[in-house]
Each structure stands twice: as structure tokens, then as C-alpha cells.
Design an enzyme around this catalytic site. Structure first.
Site: not given
Ligand code: IMP
Ligand code: MG
Length: 182
Positions: A137, A46, A171, A165, A106, A109-111, A114
Site C-alpha cells: 500500500k 500473515g 486468513r 486477517d 504479506d 503498509d507503513s513499512g 519490514l
Molecule cells: P507495517 O508495519 O505498517 O508495514 O505493517 C505491515 C503489517 O501490517 C503486515 O505484515 C500485516 O500483517 C499488517 N497489515 C497491513 N495492512 C493490512 C491489511 O490491509 N490487512 C491485513 N493486515 C494488514
Molecule cells: Mg504481518
């Protein structure tokens, strides 16, 4: 408006607004690292669009020594809810020991993504490791993770475009939309 029978896409952030967000992040990075050598590590898939615009904005602001590398991470499959177990599918190519590294994603979200990447890269003894994300978020965070540069804090909606995506699609959109399920 793009749409199918199961969902529609609402306009959310224009290309012009995205440009301004990227400029803003680039200026903060320049303020913190002007004159230094930096490594941008983009999180595939992303982050490729954000990374592209960010790298060019940094160049235009006078950052002279940038190298670009990528890590691959698989989080979602075909869904819109993070599995919570991101898998590393590709490692960076270069040694980052003693380097200033900016992880570029990009959206946070949950973190979990990263946080896994920060642990992995942090163990390689960079001089400094910081993270930049186009979106955060905040309401969905499950693990506290430092994100030094954030383009925009957004509500708990599924966004697409500008690299993001939905099941591999959208994308390429130069703007960001919200997927509305019906
Ligand atoms: P995390 O591990 O939950 O923080 O997810 C992060 C990854 O989930 C990001 O790098 C995105 O690739 C994907 N992601 C999270 N939220 C969205 C969204 O709203 N649209 C598209 N991809 C998302
Ligand atoms: Mg990603």
C-alpha cells in the site's frame, strides 16, 4: 459475500489472480538467484499462505536449495491501523551469516515492520538480504524501505484473506477481499 452488521467484505482478488501474482514473483526471484541457496524468512502470522505458495512455485521453477524459517511480529492487535511499534515475538532458528535471505511478508503498509526486520537480520551479516511482499500500500508508507519483489500495488484499503486477517479472522480465505466499514 461475508458480512456482519458492522462491515461487509467485497471481493477483490481471485485465487487465480493470486496464483499468477505468486508465479510472477517466483519468476523474478529465480531470475535473480537461480542455482543459489536461499533462505525464505516468513513474517508471522500473515505471510504463511504467501510463503507456502511462493516456496512451491520456486521449487517448481527449479530452485533446489531452499530453507524456510519464520519471524514473529505483532503489529495491529485488533485494529486496522498499525501501532507503529511492531514487536518481535519470535526469532528465526538458524544462523543466516553468509546466506542469501529473502524476507517474505504479506503486505507492506507503513513499512515499520519490514524496516525493523531488515535491521535485525541485516545485522547478522547475510550475504544478501532482499524482501518480497504480496501487496504494497504505497500511499501509506511512513518509512522508506526497500521491497525488491511486490506481487501487487494496492490502494489504501483494508484487505483480508490469503493469510491476511482482520482481528484474527479470514486468513483461510483462498481469495482476497476488502473490508468495507458501514
Ligand atoms: P507495517 O508495519 O505498517 O508495514 O505493517 C505491515 C503489517 O501490517 C503486515 O505484515 C500485516 O500483517 C499488517 N497489515 C497491513 N495492512 C493490512 C491489511 O490491509 N490487512 C491485513 N493486515 C494488514
Ligand atoms: Mg504481518
Amino acid at each position: 459475500m461475508v458480512g456482519t452488521k458492522n462491515y461487509t467484505i467485497e471481493n477483490f482478488i481471485t485465487a487465480t489472480e493470486l496464483d499468477a501474482m505468486v508465479q510472477d514473483v517466483a519468476q523474478q526471484i529465480v531470475r535473480d538467484f537461480a542455482g543459489q541457496e536461499i533462505v525464505l524468512v516468513g513474517v508471522l502470522d500473515g505471510a504463511f499462505v504467501f510463503l507456502h505458495h511462493l516456496a512451491q512455485a520456486l521449487f517448481n521453477l527449479g530452485m533446489e536449495h531452499i530453507t524456510i524459517d519464520f519471524v514473529g511480529l505483532d503489529t495491529y492487535g485488533a485494529g486496522t491501523v498499525s501501532s507503529g511499534e511492531p514487536k518481535i515475538t519470535k526469532d528465526i532458528k538458524r544462523d543466516i551469516k553468509g546466506k542469501t535471505v529473502i524476507l517474505v511478508d504479506d503486505i507492506v503498509d507503513s513499512g515499520f515492520s519490514l524496516s525493523i526486520l531488515q535491521a535485525m537480520l541485516g545485522a547478522r551479516l547475510p550475504k544478501k538480504l532482499v524482501s518480497a511482499a504480496l501487496f504494497s500500500k504505497d500511499a501509506r508508507r511512513k518509512i522508506q524501505v526497500p521491497v525488491e519483489y511486490i506481487g501487487r500495488h494496492i490502494p489504501d484499503e483494508f484487505v483480508i484473506g490469503y493469510g491476511l486477517d482482520f482481528d484474527g479472522r479470514y486468513r483461510e480465505l483462498p481469495y482476497v477481499g476488502i473490508v468495507k466499514f458501514s
